[in-house]
Scaffold this motif. Structure first.
Motif, PDB file in Angstrom:
ATOM      1  N   ILE A   1      39.048  42.544  49.454  1.00 52.36           N
ATOM      2  CA  ILE A   1      39.643  40.810  49.210  1.00 52.36           C
ATOM      3  C   ILE A   1      40.533  40.736  48.000  1.00 52.36           C
ATOM      4  CG2 ILE A   1      39.381  38.716  50.154  1.00 52.36           C
ATOM      5  CD1 ILE A   1      39.051  40.237  51.826  1.00 52.36           C
ATOM      6  N   LEU A   2      39.450  40.736  46.939  1.00 53.96           N
ATOM      7  CA  LEU A   2      40.470  40.755  45.800  1.00 53.96           C
ATOM      8  C   LEU A   2      40.856  41.502  44.636  1.00 53.96           C
ATOM      9  CD1 LEU A   2      37.301  38.008  44.809  1.00 53.96           C
ATOM     10  CD2 LEU A   2      39.298  37.373  46.182  1.00 53.96           C
ATOM     11  N   SER A   3      40.772  42.428  45.173  1.00 54.51           N
ATOM     12  CA  SER A   3      41.487  44.147  44.039  1.00 54.51           C
ATOM     13  C   SER A   3      41.616  45.461  45.395  1.00 54.51           C
ATOM     14  CB  SER A   3      40.497  43.860  43.406  1.00 54.51           C
ATOM     15  OG  SER A   3      39.080  45.218  43.716  1.00 54.51           O
ATOM     16  N   SER A   4      42.672  44.810  46.598  1.00 55.03           N
ATOM     17  CA  SER A   4      42.837  45.625  47.851  1.00 55.03           C
ATOM     18  C   SER A   4      43.405  46.602  47.525  1.00 55.03           C
ATOM     19  CB  SER A   4      42.955  45.417  48.616  1.00 55.03           C
ATOM     20  OG  SER A   4      44.403  44.790  48.281  1.00 55.03           O
ATOM     21  N   SER A   5      44.491  46.236  46.038  1.00 53.75           N
ATOM     22  CA  SER A   5      45.023  47.455  45.629  1.00 53.75           C
ATOM     23  C   SER A   5      44.725  48.544  45.109  1.00 53.75           C
ATOM     24  CB  SER A   5      46.583  46.749  45.074  1.00 53.75           C
ATOM     25  OG  SER A   5      46.995  46.012  45.693  1.00 53.75           O
TER      26      SER A   5
END
Length: 482
Positions: free
Chosen positions: A303-307
């Motif tokens: 969610i918070l660092s999907s890239s």
């Protein structure tokens, strides 16, 4: 007030949320449930509550693609909202191959499901944990458009305290707002709070967040974890639903295969561990940055660092942009070591300038010896700031506004960012010691007392609900604007 409770396969979470629901009902609150599939409906004992409930997989099976609702919500990143469950599916083998039609219809169904529930039943709040999966993510998106209060309960990094979250990407906002009020002396804080914060910072080297004691993910004993009565009951329950509609049960798939996949994943981990150890090396001399590996899959990454969820690629980019003479120490995660395939470890140690450290190495000591921490969203980054070390941050997290944090922008700028970290503490004009005190106090003031463990058994969950319900009730009555 009407509250919609989300219920899915999260282990044991239903014990706490069902207990909370009973207390809401006693207060005269209308309570309804949104359940991901029939297996969760049975496993989570929703029918015993006597509440209105709706099962998403049954809705999904009957749903025809609605292009209008996709268009109406197209200003949200709907494809990204699917990523967390795609990430879980890849890790646990839930979906197999799915067509574009499946994904489009899934997005359409999730938006329609929650829009209709809110419209038909008049829910004013949604109750769950922090946004951690696609089921919750799409619900949160609908909440933004319908002005419904999303109340997510989650543990904080402060021991004995937890948070209410309404925006997974905005946890830093109220903390920074409070910190600025403290800096400008617009907020009176009891001396007891300042004292707690000073003591916490002074003891940070020996203090750990509550979740480290709760998750039990460092337990590598197969028999201890799986050959228990509760696990056997789960398998027998899965057998009952073996002939169900697994295609539209997008979070679980076939429950028997899902349970088997989880067991095999842990078994493979146990078998790998002796071979993983050969890739670990001891810390050496010289300058280094510390990079803590994450547990996958979880909301902090998907969610918070999907890239940057492919940590090998992230670490490779860092390794080839390090300042000359600096190494990158990659520390394995105590709850995750052995889960990645051996090839992951083999590729890591083949990178120039990279050393792989065992999960048992002393993290706080490594932070103190390092030139800084490079992380996606890890607690290690937060601890580094309190130890006055700079942090290069890839994801979204509550400490991202700290003056010693550099947010990653363009990957081609990594070399400049890492080079700047080498002198960041010396060049900052901020009194870091005073800032840290204000920052922790602001964080403290945006948390509430309680050790939030959502994995408790029925008896202990009832006790926790008794303890936390007055705080939740106050939060629900507050209903902040969106």
């Amino acid at each position: 007030m009407k509250v919609l409770v989300l219920s899915n396969s999260a282990p044991n979470y239903h014990n706490f949320f069902n207990a909370i629901s009973r207390r809401l009902i006693e207060k005269g609150v209308g309570v309804g449930y949104a359940v991901d599939c029939p297996v969760s409906l049975a496993e989570n004992k929703v029918e015993e509550l006597g509440v209105q409930y709706d099962v998403f997989s049954e809705f999904f099976a009957q749903h025809e693609l609605d292009e209008e609702i996709l268009s109406a919500y197209s200003h949200h990143n709907l494809n990204l909202a699917l990523f967390s469950d795609f990430d879980r599916s890849e890790e646990y083998g839930i979906w197999g191959r799915r067509s574009d039609e499946f994904f489009d219809r899934l997005k359409s169904a999730l938006l329609s499901f929650f829009s209709q529930l809110i419209d038909q039943h008049g829910y004013t709040a949604v109750l769950y944990e922090n946004v951690s999966n696609a089921f919750a993510h799409f619900c949160w998106i609908v909440c933004q458009e319908t002005n419904v209060d999303y109340v997510g309960l989650t543990g904080s990094r402060l021991p004995g305290r937890f948070c209410f979250t309404s925006n997974p990407f905005g946890e830093h906002v109220p903390i920074e707002r409070t910190r600025q009020a403290l800096e400008e002396q617009r907020l009176d804080v009891p001396e007891a709070v300042w004292g707690w914060c000073r003591e916490y910072i002074s003891n940070i080297e020996t203090t750990s967040p509550d979740y480290m004691a709760f998750n039990n993910l460092d337990n590598i004993k197969i028999i201890d974890r799986y050959f228990r009565l509760s696990k056997l009951r789960k398998i027998f329950r899965a057998i009952r639903f073996i002939g169900g509609d697994h295609y539209h049960s997008f979070q679980r798939g076939n429950p028997l295969l899902y349970s088997a996949g989880m067991f095999l994943r842990s078994l493979k981990r146990r078998i790998r561990l002796p071979f993983v150890k050969k890739y670990y090396t001891a810390p050496g001399d010289g300058d280094f940055f510390l990079y803590p590996l994450h547990f996958h899959p979880e909301s902090s990454t998907s969610i918070l660092s999907s890239s940057y969820v492919n940590e090998y690629e992230t670490i490779k980019n860092i390794a080839f942009n390090l300042p000359e003479g600096v190494r990158l120490y990659v520390k394995d995660h105590l709850s995750a070591w052995g889960y990645p395939r051996l090839n992951f470890y083999k590729k890591l140690v083949s990178l120039p300038n990279v050393k792989l450290l065992a999960p048992f190495e002393p993290t706080k000591q490594l932070i103190k010896q390092s030139k800084g921490v490079v992380t996606l969203t890890s607690t290690v980054g937060y601890e580094a700031l309190l130890l006055k070390k700079p942090v290069l941050l890839f994801g979204e997290v509550f400490y991202q506004n700290h003056p010693l944090v550099t947010k990653v922008g363009r990957l081609p700028d990594l070399f400049q960012s890492l080079s700047m970290m080498m002198r960041q503490l010396e060049e900052t004009d901020v009194d870091i010691e005073n800032y840290n005190l204000q920052f922790v106090a602001a964080y403290y003031l945006n948390t509430w007392p309680g050790r939030l463990n959502l994995m408790l058994d029925h008896k202990d969950a009832e006790k926790l609900a008794d303890e936390l319900f007055p705080l939740l009730w106050e939060r629900l009555l507050d209903e902040p604007n969106h």
